[in-house]
Design a protein around this motif. Structure first.
Motif, PDB file in Angstrom:
ATOM      1  N   ASP A  16       0.844  -1.197   0.000  1.00  0.00           N
ATOM      2  CA  ASP A  16       0.000   0.000   0.000  1.00  0.00           C
ATOM      3  C   ASP A  16       0.881   1.250   0.000  1.00  0.00           C
ATOM      4  O   ASP A  16       1.638   1.480   0.948  1.00  0.00           O
ATOM      5  N   PRO A  17       0.823   2.057  -1.071  1.00  0.00           N
ATOM      6  CA  PRO A  17       1.705   3.231  -1.149  1.00  0.00           C
ATOM      7  C   PRO A  17       1.393   4.295  -0.098  1.00  0.00           C
ATOM      8  O   PRO A  17       2.210   5.172   0.162  1.00  0.00           O
ATOM      9  N   ASN A  18       0.223   4.229   0.522  1.00  0.00           N
ATOM     10  CA  ASN A  18      -0.167   5.229   1.509  1.00  0.00           C
ATOM     11  C   ASN A  18       0.261   4.864   2.928  1.00  0.00           C
ATOM     12  O   ASN A  18       0.026   5.641   3.862  1.00  0.00           O
ATOM     13  N   GLU A  19       0.848   3.692   3.101  1.00  0.00           N
ATOM     14  CA  GLU A  19       1.276   3.248   4.413  1.00  0.00           C
ATOM     15  C   GLU A  19       2.782   3.020   4.428  1.00  0.00           C
ATOM     16  O   GLU A  19       3.391   2.777   3.372  1.00  0.00           O
ATOM     17  N   PRO A  20       3.414   3.096   5.612  1.00  0.00           N
ATOM     18  CA  PRO A  20       4.852   2.773   5.695  1.00  0.00           C
ATOM     19  C   PRO A  20       5.102   1.348   5.187  1.00  0.00           C
ATOM     20  O   PRO A  20       4.282   0.455   5.416  1.00  0.00           O
ATOM     21  N   PRO A  21       6.235   1.145   4.479  1.00  0.00           N
ATOM     22  CA  PRO A  21       6.482  -0.185   3.896  1.00  0.00           C
ATOM     23  C   PRO A  21       6.661  -1.262   4.955  1.00  0.00           C
ATOM     24  O   PRO A  21       7.291  -1.040   5.986  1.00  0.00           O
ATOM     25  N   ASN A  22       6.079  -2.406   4.703  1.00  0.00           N
ATOM     26  CA  ASN A  22       6.276  -3.585   5.544  1.00  0.00           C
ATOM     27  C   ASN A  22       7.513  -4.312   5.029  1.00  0.00           C
ATOM     28  O   ASN A  22       7.490  -4.861   3.914  1.00  0.00           O
ATOM     29  N   LEU A  23       8.588  -4.295   5.811  1.00  0.00           N
ATOM     30  CA  LEU A  23       9.867  -4.833   5.336  1.00  0.00           C
ATOM     31  C   LEU A  23       9.854  -6.348   5.200  1.00  0.00           C
ATOM     32  O   LEU A  23      10.825  -6.923   4.713  1.00  0.00           O
ATOM     33  N   TRP A  24       8.785  -7.011   5.640  1.00  0.00           N
ATOM     34  CA  TRP A  24       8.627  -8.443   5.395  1.00  0.00           C
ATOM     35  C   TRP A  24       7.906  -8.692   4.065  1.00  0.00           C
ATOM     36  O   TRP A  24       7.758  -9.840   3.646  1.00  0.00           O
ATOM     37  N   LYS A  25       7.482  -7.577   3.399  1.00  0.00           N
ATOM     38  CA  LYS A  25       6.807  -7.696   2.108  1.00  0.00           C
ATOM     39  C   LYS A  25       7.530  -6.936   1.004  1.00  0.00           C
ATOM     40  O   LYS A  25       7.297  -7.197  -0.179  1.00  0.00           O
ATOM     41  N   LEU A  26       8.393  -5.997   1.384  1.00  0.00           N
ATOM     42  CA  LEU A  26       9.084  -5.178   0.396  1.00  0.00           C
ATOM     43  C   LEU A  26      10.417  -4.702   0.963  1.00  0.00           C
ATOM     44  O   LEU A  26      10.488  -4.240   2.099  1.00  0.00           O
ATOM     45  N   ALA A  27      11.478  -4.829   0.171  1.00  0.00           N
ATOM     46  CA  ALA A  27      12.815  -4.393   0.580  1.00  0.00           C
ATOM     47  C   ALA A  27      13.313  -3.324  -0.376  1.00  0.00           C
ATOM     48  O   ALA A  27      12.948  -3.311  -1.560  1.00  0.00           O
ATOM     49  N   THR A  28      14.125  -2.412   0.123  1.00  0.00           N
ATOM     50  CA  THR A  28      14.717  -1.386  -0.735  1.00  0.00           C
ATOM     51  C   THR A  28      15.914  -1.972  -1.491  1.00  0.00           C
ATOM     52  O   THR A  28      16.473  -3.004  -1.111  1.00  0.00           O
ATOM     53  N   VAL A  29      16.311  -1.283  -2.546  1.00  0.00           N
ATOM     54  CA  VAL A  29      17.480  -1.700  -3.323  1.00  0.00           C
ATOM     55  C   VAL A  29      18.720  -1.727  -2.441  1.00  0.00           C
ATOM     56  O   VAL A  29      19.560  -2.636  -2.532  1.00  0.00           O
ATOM     57  N   HIS A  30      18.845  -0.728  -1.561  1.00  0.00           N
ATOM     58  CA  HIS A  30      20.015  -0.673  -0.685  1.00  0.00           C
ATOM     59  C   HIS A  30      20.099  -1.922   0.186  1.00  0.00           C
ATOM     60  O   HIS A  30      21.176  -2.503   0.358  1.00  0.00           O
ATOM     61  N   ARG A  31      18.989  -2.366   0.737  1.00  0.00           N
ATOM     62  CA  ARG A  31      18.994  -3.546   1.608  1.00  0.00           C
ATOM     63  C   ARG A  31      19.261  -4.821   0.817  1.00  0.00           C
ATOM     64  O   ARG A  31      19.913  -5.737   1.320  1.00  0.00           O
ATOM     65  N   VAL A  32      18.765  -4.867  -0.403  1.00  0.00           N
ATOM     66  CA  VAL A  32      19.075  -6.013  -1.264  1.00  0.00           C
ATOM     67  C   VAL A  32      20.565  -6.058  -1.566  1.00  0.00           C
ATOM     68  O   VAL A  32      21.200  -7.126  -1.534  1.00  0.00           O
ATOM     69  N   GLU A  33      21.141  -4.881  -1.836  1.00  0.00           N
ATOM     70  CA  GLU A  33      22.569  -4.829  -2.157  1.00  0.00           C
ATOM     71  C   GLU A  33      23.430  -5.141  -0.935  1.00  0.00           C
ATOM     72  O   GLU A  33      24.566  -5.610  -1.080  1.00  0.00           O
ATOM     73  N   GLU A  34      22.932  -4.894   0.269  1.00  0.00           N
ATOM     74  CA  GLU A  34      23.657  -5.306   1.466  1.00  0.00           C
ATOM     75  C   GLU A  34      23.847  -6.817   1.468  1.00  0.00           C
ATOM     76  O   GLU A  34      24.944  -7.321   1.734  1.00  0.00           O
ATOM     77  N   LEU A  35      22.773  -7.532   1.176  1.00  0.00           N
ATOM     78  CA  LEU A  35      22.866  -8.995   1.138  1.00  0.00           C
ATOM     79  C   LEU A  35      23.776  -9.453   0.013  1.00  0.00           C
ATOM     80  O   LEU A  35      24.585 -10.376   0.191  1.00  0.00           O
ATOM     81  N   LYS A  36      23.688  -8.810  -1.136  1.00  0.00           N
ATOM     82  CA  LYS A  36      24.566  -9.170  -2.254  1.00  0.00           C
ATOM     83  C   LYS A  36      26.040  -8.977  -1.876  1.00  0.00           C
ATOM     84  O   LYS A  36      26.898  -9.795  -2.229  1.00  0.00           O
ATOM     85  N   ALA A  37      26.337  -7.883  -1.175  1.00  0.00           N
ATOM     86  CA  ALA A  37      27.726  -7.606  -0.775  1.00  0.00           C
ATOM     87  C   ALA A  37      28.244  -8.707   0.139  1.00  0.00           C
ATOM     88  O   ALA A  37      29.391  -9.156   0.004  1.00  0.00           O
TER      89      ALA A  37
END
Length: 593
Positions: A307-328
């Motif tokens: 839902d774009p009107n609510e704060p993101p649920n990090l168990w349903k959506l991750a940012t690119v930065h957080r994905v790249e942390e795991l990749k690193a």
């Protein structure tokens, strides 16, 4: 051109305002942190470097049992940093983690010092080293509890001190290039000074004045280190914990698995990004999208469930930065793996070399002889000299050919260190052959307490090579971990490195046990009481062979390694300022029109 001048003038005003403010951190904090670490290293080196002698001479442990005990302790002390890093980066912060862990460490030192002072806490002396009465279970319990407390304290210190030091200064690419000194080199130089002091003063006291003073002095030094570190607390820059890094990695994996059937967009810019959400995790710069491990990018796909009107649920959506942390972290795992075989191969060498030195002529003159454990001073001195020459000579020459401000990359530096370690292991084998040859000529092979008429300084070349190897391998690895790990996971990265050392220590213990068991019938390579009748040179050749295999593996990993893509904060700020300037000019022109 007008826009860039306007941005430059704004940056100048902002810089002037910042310089007028009294900021925390900076070079003034490093003496407090380094003084703490010097005292800590002094205590650790004074306690650990000669502990094999305490176990075999005071507690009457067999050589293999004592060596395995120390290796298991080293392994445990290398696992606990993961706990310390998690606590520091989740909620406690690095300062309080270091402080509390240091107190626990000091408690462990105090308990083992107490056992060395009180006679009923250790078995009767056994000067002949034959038919010795070993320590009772209750006496061993004191030892094991002390080692556990020390390893627990180590878990909070090791992964936090270096990142906490780096928190105090500018570690961005421009900041590093603008300095003529490398914090990692000077960190190791300070540690070398502490080790030299311990290997000369403390070891001499242990061998000549008793273990009560020999362990008491490191205990006092550790207490001083805590006092100095806390004294500097008003000046430290404290980076707020960004939450559990392991939890973030799990969240990215779970979301990627959940979105496994989703189709990735052709344009990576359509993946979810949230600068405000990641602000605490990217103070130095934001990780950019990379094309490796694309299946993880599915964690950043915005689906209908979000839902774009609510704060993101990090168990349903991750940012690119957080994905790249795991990749690193994933990219670094193969390099970490190379440390396992290196540590497994070399984990017991120090213990065995001390036993070799004990059988050799250690006299510097007619009245003074060097302690076996003090031989490590040659390794430390060569490391210290090597760091200075590396910084002042090697880097300057290498820059002319590579154009790299650091001279060579951290991976290239590690590869050189791995190669030197192989040479050191081969020389160790050749020196052992020479030592046994002299023992045979003087009919001393069957006398484990005899002093063989061969100078202990035959061991100096291998110690010097080990010190030079540290300049390249250990410092290079520390530099690699700091620069390539995600900014918010530097303590965790250091902890994961410690875990690879732990696994290496345990594998080294298994290897020594298997060698001892499998060679028991026909000329044991590693006998418990008399190394003169052993085949220690075969073990050293085995170690060098393993290290050759490991070097080949490392070179393959280094060849295919991809460095993390990072948009530094300075670059990002300038782009944002340019955009704001363009908008302002566009708005002004519109009004005039």
């Amino acid at each position: 051109m007008h826009i860039e001048k306007w941005v430059t003038s704004c940056e100048g005003v902002e810089l002037d305002n910042k310089t007028k403010q009294r900021q925390k951190g900076g070079l003034r904090t490093l003496p407090f942190i380094f003084a703490n670490e010097v005292c800590d290293k002094f205590a650790n080196a004074g306690f650990h470097c000669n502990l094999i002698s305490y176990l075999t001479q005071e507690l009457n442990m067999p050589l293999v049992t004592a060596s395995n005990t120390l290796t298991i302790y080293d392994g445990t002390a290398s696992f606990t940093p993961l706990i310390g890093a998690h606590i520091a980066e989740s909620f406690a912060g690095r300062f309080w983690t270091i402080t509390i862990a240091s107190l626990i460490y000091n408690l462990g030192l105090f308990s083992i010092t107490l056992s060395a002072i009180l006679p009923h806490l250790r078995p009767p002396p056994c000067p002949t080293q034959e038919d010795c009465q070993e320590a009772t279970p209750s006496q061993l319990y004191i030892l094991y509890i002390s080692l556990f407390l020390i390893s627990l304290g180590t878990g909070g210190i090791r992964p936090c001190v270096m990142p906490f030091s780096a928190d105090q200064i500018d570690m961005t690419k421009n900041g590093v290039a603008g300095r003529k000194w490398n914090i990692f080199n000077w960190y190791y130089l300070a540690m070398g000074l502490a080790s030299v002091s311990a290997l000369t003063i403390v070891v001499y006291i242990q061998d000549n004045m008793g273990w009560g003073w020999g362990l008491g002095i490191p205990t006092i030094a550790m207490f001083v280190s805590i006092a100095v570190f806390v004294w500097g607390s008003p000046f430290y820059k404290h980076v707020k914990p960004g939450g559990s890094p392991l939890l973030r990695l799990v969240q990215v994996i779970m979301v990627a698995v959940k979105n496994r059937k989703e189709v990735l967009p052709d344009d990576p810019k359509l993946l979810y990004q949230n600068k405000e959400l990641d602000a605490a995790l990217s103070l130095e710069g934001r990780l950019l999208h990379s094309n490796q491990y694309k299946w993880l990018d599915k964690a950043a796909i915005v689906t209908e469930d979000n839902d774009p009107n609510e704060p993101p649920n990090l168990w349903k959506l991750a940012t690119v930065h957080r994905v790249e942390e795991l990749k690193a972290i994933i990219r670094m795992l193969p390099i970490w793996g190379s440390v396992i075989l290196l540590k497994a191969a070399s984990s017991h060498i120090h213990n065995f070399v001390i036993q070799q030195a004990r059988t050799m002529d250690r006299h510097l003159n007619h009245s003074f002889q060097i302690s076996p454990a003090s031989m490590s001073i040659f390794s430390v001195l060569s490391m210290m000299i090597g760091v200075i020459l590396y910084e002042r000579v090697f880097v300057q020459l290498a820059r002319r050919f590579t154009g790299n401000p650091s001279g060579i990359t951290s991976l290239q530096r590690m590869g050189v260190g791995y190669t030197i370690n192989i040479v050191a292991a081969i020389i160790s084998a050749l020196v052992e052959i020479k030592r046994k040859k002299v023992a045979f000529e003087y009919h001393l092979l069957d006398d484990p307490k005899a002093i063989i008429p061969i100078s202990v300084f035959w061991l100096v070349p291998q110690f010097c090579l080990e010190g030079v190897a540290d300049v390249f391998e250990s410092v290079g690895l520390l530099e690699f971990l700091f620069h390539q790990s995600p900014e918010s996971m530097r303590s965790t990265a250091a902890a994961l490195y410690c875990i690879t050392k732990a696994i290496g220590s345990y594998l080294g213990t298994l290897m020594v046990s298997l060698v001892h068991k499998c060679t028991d019938k026909e000329g044991n390579w590693l006998p418990n009481r008399n190394i003169n009748r052993g085949r220690l040179e075969y073990y050293y050749f085995l170690v060098s062979g393993i290290q050759v295999i490991n070097l080949v593996y490392f070179l393959i990993c280094a060849w295919f390694y991809t460095y993390k893509p990072l948009e530094e904060i300075g670059e990002r700020k300038k782009e944002e300022d340019l955009e704001q300037a363009k908008e302002k000019i566009f708005s002004t022109n519109s009004k005039e029109g």
